[in-house]
Each structure stands twice: as structure tokens, then as C-alpha cells.
Write an enzyme that holds these catalytic residues in place. Structure first.
Site, PDB file in Angstrom:
ATOM      1  N   PRO A 104       0.805  -1.215   0.000  1.00  0.00           N
ATOM      2  CA  PRO A 104       0.000   0.000   0.000  1.00  0.00           C
ATOM      3  C   PRO A 104       0.840   1.268   0.000  1.00  0.00           C
ATOM      4  O   PRO A 104       1.575   1.533   0.942  1.00  0.00           O
ATOM      5  CB  PRO A 104      -0.846  -0.123   1.265  1.00  0.00           C
ATOM      6  CG  PRO A 104      -0.223  -1.183   2.076  1.00  0.00           C
ATOM      7  CD  PRO A 104       0.668  -1.992   1.217  1.00  0.00           C
ATOM      8  N   GLU A 105       0.740   2.017  -1.076  1.00  0.00           N
ATOM      9  CA  GLU A 105       1.325   3.355  -1.150  1.00  0.00           C
ATOM     10  C   GLU A 105       0.148   4.328  -1.243  1.00  0.00           C
ATOM     11  O   GLU A 105      -0.987   3.935  -0.976  1.00  0.00           O
ATOM     12  CB  GLU A 105       2.277   3.445  -2.354  1.00  0.00           C
ATOM     13  CG  GLU A 105       3.382   2.375  -2.269  1.00  0.00           C
ATOM     14  CD  GLU A 105       4.334   2.354  -3.459  1.00  0.00           C
ATOM     15  OE1 GLU A 105       4.572   3.415  -4.049  1.00  0.00           O
ATOM     16  OE2 GLU A 105       4.839   1.277  -3.788  1.00  0.00           O
ATOM     17  N   LYS A 133       1.018   7.722   3.450  1.00  0.00           N
ATOM     18  CA  LYS A 133       0.525   6.354   3.655  1.00  0.00           C
ATOM     19  C   LYS A 133      -0.157   6.183   5.001  1.00  0.00           C
ATOM     20  O   LYS A 133      -0.551   5.060   5.344  1.00  0.00           O
ATOM     21  CB  LYS A 133       1.699   5.378   3.533  1.00  0.00           C
ATOM     22  CG  LYS A 133       2.443   5.482   2.204  1.00  0.00           C
ATOM     23  CD  LYS A 133       3.746   4.713   2.227  1.00  0.00           C
ATOM     24  CE  LYS A 133       4.630   5.113   1.055  1.00  0.00           C
ATOM     25  NZ  LYS A 133       5.986   4.560   1.168  1.00  0.00           N
ATOM     26  N   ARG A 143      15.828  -3.580  -1.230  1.00  0.00           N
ATOM     27  CA  ARG A 143      14.682  -3.918  -2.059  1.00  0.00           C
ATOM     28  C   ARG A 143      15.155  -3.926  -3.513  1.00  0.00           C
ATOM     29  O   ARG A 143      16.338  -4.139  -3.759  1.00  0.00           O
ATOM     30  CB  ARG A 143      13.509  -2.954  -1.819  1.00  0.00           C
ATOM     31  CG  ARG A 143      13.831  -1.499  -1.934  1.00  0.00           C
ATOM     32  CD  ARG A 143      12.872  -0.653  -1.123  1.00  0.00           C
ATOM     33  NE  ARG A 143      13.165  -0.796   0.318  1.00  0.00           N
ATOM     34  CZ  ARG A 143      12.566  -0.113   1.265  1.00  0.00           C
ATOM     35  NH1 ARG A 143      11.630   0.725   0.959  1.00  0.00           N
ATOM     36  NH2 ARG A 143      12.902  -0.263   2.519  1.00  0.00           N
TER      37      ARG A 143
END
EC number: 3.2.2.23
Length: 287
Positions: free
Chosen positions: A2-3, A61, A275
Site C-alpha cells: 500500500p502506497e 501512507k 529492495r
DNA sequence: CTAAGGCCCTGAGGGC
DNA sequence: TGCCCTCAGGGCCTTA
């Protein structure tokens, strides 16, 4: 993951059911879902039961539901895999249900607001609201920059902040104190759209290039929002458990080894800050 | 102040 | 079939 677009979809989905709802019961199944609530589960429950939700807000967010007749709010951060689900009171527990908030709404009747989270990086809390210019925000959100779709976002200050730094532009985009709401997916997509290599130092970018990047960020976020967000591994869903469609529109993220939709070069995937970065080495040249 | 790196966590999926 | 390893990454924290 979720962004901003995903959190906004959740906020908008929650709003009609939550606003005006009386909290009748709160159940904490797993205290790890309260890492942002320092004073424990019993205090969390006591500060909610009998109260009424008065709004549904978001910055970056973070999302929060202000409580009526008070100076506080229920705040939520979904982390990587958190979900806020609307369920009927008799619905069986979700697979990774952590917290359940039973409410009663004048029009919708009894509902359950369920916080489920596989990877437990998300959490809820009750937090005090403090003044922030024209609005009021939770104390835990004070250090978070405004997001790029906030009408009070300061474009000029953003350009200056980027050009002051020697860090890689992608790291700057992920710094929620500079610009909020952008995560790994939309950082890669925006940089691809602006044809900027993710490792480019902020200070080497022209003011025009940063302004163009900001415009691309807004375009990408708006398009993702219109398509209900990006659902990759069934972790992100809206309040009804449905996936978004933007994963079909991604140009760079998750497309390592596949042709760039713009120039046909192969999208490269490489490690970045624990990442991955995805970019086209042909049309996102390193400076 | 900036910069850079590590850690928290769980489940899916690949290799053998 | 089962075990082990890697990976996903937002926010916060530490260290320099």
C-alpha cells in the site's frame, strides 16, 4: 504494497461506513498490531469504546479516523500487508485478523472494521491531534511531509530539497520527510516516466528535471488511483477485499528482463536499499 | 543537518 | 513430499 493510491482507496472506502459510526466493541487479537500505541491494548480499547468516528483523513501512507467530541483519532498504517476490511458482524475471522472494531451506523446498521495484516509491519493506534496550519493531524504524522496530491504541497520547496541532497533520487523519493506517499512501486514508475536513472544524485538534477519528475509522480499516482491501486500478491485489497487493476499498467516495476514499453530495451532489476529497483538502462541514462 | 545501512515480520515460491 | 533458502519492503532506528 500500500502506497498513496492504495491507502486513499481504503480511506475512501472506509469513510461512508465509519463516519457517524458508534464504536460498540474493540477486540485486540494480536498486540503486535499496536506497536504504534505505546500504552497497551487495554488503553487502546478504553479510548475507543463508546466513541463515534467523525471523519476519514490521510496524509501519505497514514490514514486516520478522527473521533467526535475529542482531540484524538484512530490512526492506521498498513505497512506492507495491512488491510482494513468492512465486514458484517457475523463474518468469520480473517486469516490474519489482528484487531476487530465493531460499530453501529445509523444507516448501515452493525458492521465490523477489521484490521488484518500478514507481515505485521502495519499497526493501529489512538493518537492525539495537533494543529498543522489549517488542519489537524495526529502527533505521529507531524514529521511526515505533505503528499503530492495535497493542495498545500509546496512544489518549490520540494525542488530545493531534492537539489540540496547528494543521495540517489530514488532514496529521496522514498524519504517520507521530503515527499510522502511514494513507495518502491511508484518511485520506479515515476522515474521511468521522467527518464531519470534511480541512482542519479539529487544535486545533479536541474530544477526543470525535478519539476518534470514531480509532474510524472502526480500523473502516475492519479492513474493508479483511478484504477483502484496496484495489487501484486493479494496483500493489497480495498475495504471489500477486491484487488486493484494498476498492476496491468506498470511500465518498469516488476518487469525485470522484459522489454521497455518505450524503447524496447530490457528492463533491469537490481538491488537497492534492501529492495529492488526496476529501470530501463537505455532510456534512463546514468549521468 | 545529511547519509547509509540494518532490522522488524510472515508466507509464497523455488531448488533439490 | 518436505526442508531450506530467498524475497517482498515501510518506517524507524543507529551510527558516522
Amino acid at each position: 504494497m500500500p502506497e498513496l493510491p492504495e491507502v486513499e482507496v481504503v480511506r475512501a472506502g472506509l469513510a461512508p461506513a465509519a463516519i457517524g459510526s458508534l464504536i460498540t466493541a474493540v477486540t485486540v487479537w494480536d498486540e503486535r498490531a499496536l506497536t504504534r500505541h505505546a500504552s497497551g491494548a487495554a488503553d487502546f480499547v478504553a479510548r475507543l469504546e463508546g466513541r463515534t468516528f467523525a471523519g476519514a483523513e490521510r496524509r501519505g501512507k497514514f490514514l486516520w479516523l478522527p473521533l467526535a467530541s475529542g482531540e484524538d483519532a484512530l490512526i492506521a498504517h498498513l505497512g506492507m500487508s495491512g488491510q482494513m476490511l468492512l465486514r458484517t458482524p457475523d463474518a468469520p475471522a480473517e486469516r490474519h485478523e489482528r484487531i476487530r472494531i465493531d460499530v453501529e451506523h445509523a444507516h448501515h446498521g452493525e458492521l465490523a472494521i477489521v484490521f488484518a495484516d500478514q507481515r505485521t509491519f502495519g499497526s493501529l493506534a489512538v493518537d492525539d491531534l495537533v494543529a498543522d496550519g489549517p488542519s489537524r493531524i495526529p502527533t505521529q504524522v507531524v514529521h511526515i511531509a505533505r503528499d503530492p496530491i495535497d493542495p498545500f504541497f509546496d512544489d518549490r520547496a520540494f525542488v530545493l530539497a531534492v537539489r540540496r541532497r547528494n543521495s540517489a533520487i530514488k532514496r529521496i523519493l522514498l524519504d517520507q520527510q521530503v515527499i510522502s506517499g511514494v513507495g518502491n512501486i511508484y518511485a520506479d514508475e515515476s522515474l521511468w516516466a521522467a527518464r531519470i536513472h534511480p541512482e542519479t544524485a539529487g544535486r545533479t538534477l536541474s530544477a526543470q528535471a525535478v519539476a518534470r519528475l514531480l509532474a510524472e509522480i502526480r500523473t502516475v499516482l492519479a492513474k493508479a488511483l483511478a484504477e483502484g491501486g496496484t495489487s501484486f500478491d493479494a496483500q493489497y485489497v480495498n475495504v471489500n477485499g477486491q484487488a486493484g487493476y494498476f498492476a496491468h499498467s506498470l511500465n518498469a516495476y516488476g518487469r525485470g528482463g522484459q522489454p521497455c514499453p518505450r524503447c524496447g530495451g530490457l528492463i533491469r532489476r537490481e538491488a537497492f536499499m534492501n529492495r529492488s529497483s526496476h529501470y530501463c538502462p537505455r532510456c534512463q541514462r546514468r549521468r
